[in-house]
Motif scaffolding. Structure first.
Motif, PDB file in Angstrom:
ATOM      1  N   PRO A 151       0.831  -1.195   0.000  1.00 31.97           N
ATOM      2  CA  PRO A 151       0.000   0.000   0.000  1.00 31.97           C
ATOM      3  C   PRO A 151       0.874   1.256   0.000  1.00 31.97           C
ATOM      4  CG  PRO A 151       0.043  -0.972   2.182  1.00 31.97           C
ATOM      5  CD  PRO A 151       0.805  -1.905   1.275  1.00 31.97           C
ATOM      6  N   PRO A 152       0.272   2.430  -0.184  1.00 29.17           N
ATOM      7  CA  PRO A 152       1.067   3.654  -0.185  1.00 29.17           C
ATOM      8  C   PRO A 152       1.965   3.762   1.050  1.00 29.17           C
ATOM      9  CG  PRO A 152      -1.202   4.128  -0.788  1.00 29.17           C
ATOM     10  CD  PRO A 152      -1.160   2.695  -0.353  1.00 29.17           C
ATOM     11  N   GLY A 153       3.238   4.063   0.816  1.00 29.95           N
ATOM     12  CA  GLY A 153       4.174   4.283   1.904  1.00 29.95           C
ATOM     13  C   GLY A 153       4.924   3.050   2.385  1.00 29.95           C
ATOM     14  N   TRP A 154       4.577   1.864   1.900  1.00 36.09           N
ATOM     15  CA  TRP A 154       5.257   0.639   2.340  1.00 36.09           C
ATOM     16  C   TRP A 154       6.300   0.218   1.310  1.00 36.09           C
ATOM     17  CZ3 TRP A 154       4.156  -3.397   6.111  1.00 36.09           C
ATOM     18  CH2 TRP A 154       3.237  -2.995   7.086  1.00 36.09           C
ATOM     19  N   PRO A 155       7.524  -0.113   1.755  1.00 33.12           N
ATOM     20  CA  PRO A 155       8.503  -0.677   0.825  1.00 33.12           C
ATOM     21  C   PRO A 155       8.171  -2.142   0.537  1.00 33.12           C
ATOM     22  CG  PRO A 155       9.467  -0.432   3.015  1.00 33.12           C
ATOM     23  CD  PRO A 155       8.071   0.135   3.080  1.00 33.12           C
ATOM     24  N   ALA A 156       8.593  -2.618  -0.606  1.00 30.38           N
ATOM     25  CA  ALA A 156       8.354  -4.019  -0.998  1.00 30.38           C
ATOM     26  C   ALA A 156       8.991  -4.968   0.006  1.00 30.38           C
ATOM     27  CB  ALA A 156       8.909  -4.272  -2.387  1.00 30.38           C
ATOM     28  N   GLY A 157       8.282  -6.067   0.311  1.00 32.01           N
ATOM     29  CA  GLY A 157       8.831  -7.137   1.139  1.00 32.01           C
ATOM     30  C   GLY A 157       8.695  -6.948   2.634  1.00 32.01           C
ATOM     31  N   VAL A 158       8.095  -5.871   3.109  1.00 28.54           N
ATOM     32  CA  VAL A 158       7.963  -5.639   4.542  1.00 28.54           C
ATOM     33  C   VAL A 158       6.605  -6.153   5.006  1.00 28.54           C
ATOM     34  CG1 VAL A 158       7.789  -3.856   6.324  1.00 28.54           C
ATOM     35  CG2 VAL A 158       9.492  -3.645   4.517  1.00 28.54           C
ATOM     36  N   GLY A 159       6.589  -6.843   6.147  1.00 26.76           N
ATOM     37  CA  GLY A 159       5.330  -7.300   6.735  1.00 26.76           C
ATOM     38  C   GLY A 159       4.947  -8.701   6.309  1.00 26.76           C
ATOM     39  N   THR A 160       3.675  -9.021   6.427  1.00 29.41           N
ATOM     40  CA  THR A 160       3.149 -10.347   6.138  1.00 29.41           C
ATOM     41  C   THR A 160       3.366 -10.700   4.672  1.00 29.41           C
ATOM     42  OG1 THR A 160       1.487 -10.059   7.853  1.00 29.41           O
ATOM     43  CG2 THR A 160       1.057 -11.759   6.212  1.00 29.41           C
TER      44      THR A 160
END
Length: 196
Positions: free
Chosen positions: A179-188
């Motif tokens: 989503p907006p503001g998230w770098p690729a590969g972070v989180g679930t």
């Protein structure tokens, strides 16, 4: 709670975990002239907000930081710095108006309709006044809104026109995974995600 070897918990089948899209904000195509967005969450203005903002911005009017001085005025107490009220109302509108903005082009017709005091709770709404394609950038459109802020009694304390350039959906390509503001590969991880 016991887990079977097939992934069931206490004999119940667990649903597959999936990443589901949250609110990604409006894109240019989502705006319609005359729509009104009541922005979520009122915000109570504290004395700390006012003192901090007044000092950080070097506003030397004693009406904002000198209680003895303010007590002798028609207001009988310190007033909240008007530029703080502007910043707060604009911030409250971002979730609905400019999460996907690439730039703010201007703030016009700013009016303070009534004073704001420590302890007032501010609510804000935006009405879409105009939208148009950008003449110089294919990936954005230009949206003008009127932002209005009210206190807990329903008294209008602020109005202004705000004009951001907002991304078109096809150029943003939002996804549940990023989503907006998230770098690729972070989180679930993204297996089982639902694209909106």
């Amino acid at each position: 709670m016991t887990e079977d070897t097939d992934g069931a918990v206490d004999g119940r089948e667990e649903p597959e975990r999936r990443v589901v899209a949250g609110w990604h904000g409006r894109y240019y195509e989502d705006f319609r002239v005359s729509d009104v967005y009541k922005h979520p969450f009122g915000r109570t203005v504290t004395e700390t907000d006012n003192v901090w903002f007044t000092n950080v911005t070097m506003n030397l009017n004693p009406m904002h930081f000198n209680e003895a001085y303010a007590a002798e005025t028609e207001f009988d107490e310190r007033l909240v710095d008007g530029t703080f009220v502007i910043a707060l109302a604009v911030g409250m509108s971002v979730i609905d108006v400019s999460v996907n903005a690439t730039a703010n082009l201007g703030y016009d017709r700013v009016r303070h309709h009534a004073p704001v005091y420590h302890g007032d709770t501010i609510y804000a709404e935006s009405e879409v006044l105009e939208k148009r394609e950008s003449d110089s950038r294919d990936h954005v459109g230009i949206v003008t809104t009127e932002l209005r802020a009210y206190n807990q009694d329903g008294t209008k304390v602020l109005s202004l026109e705000r004009t951001p350039m907002v991304l078109k959906r096809e150029h943003a390509d939002p996804s549940p995974e990023q989503p907006p503001g998230w770098p690729a590969g972070v989180g679930t991880p993204s297996e089982g995600s639902e694209r909106r």
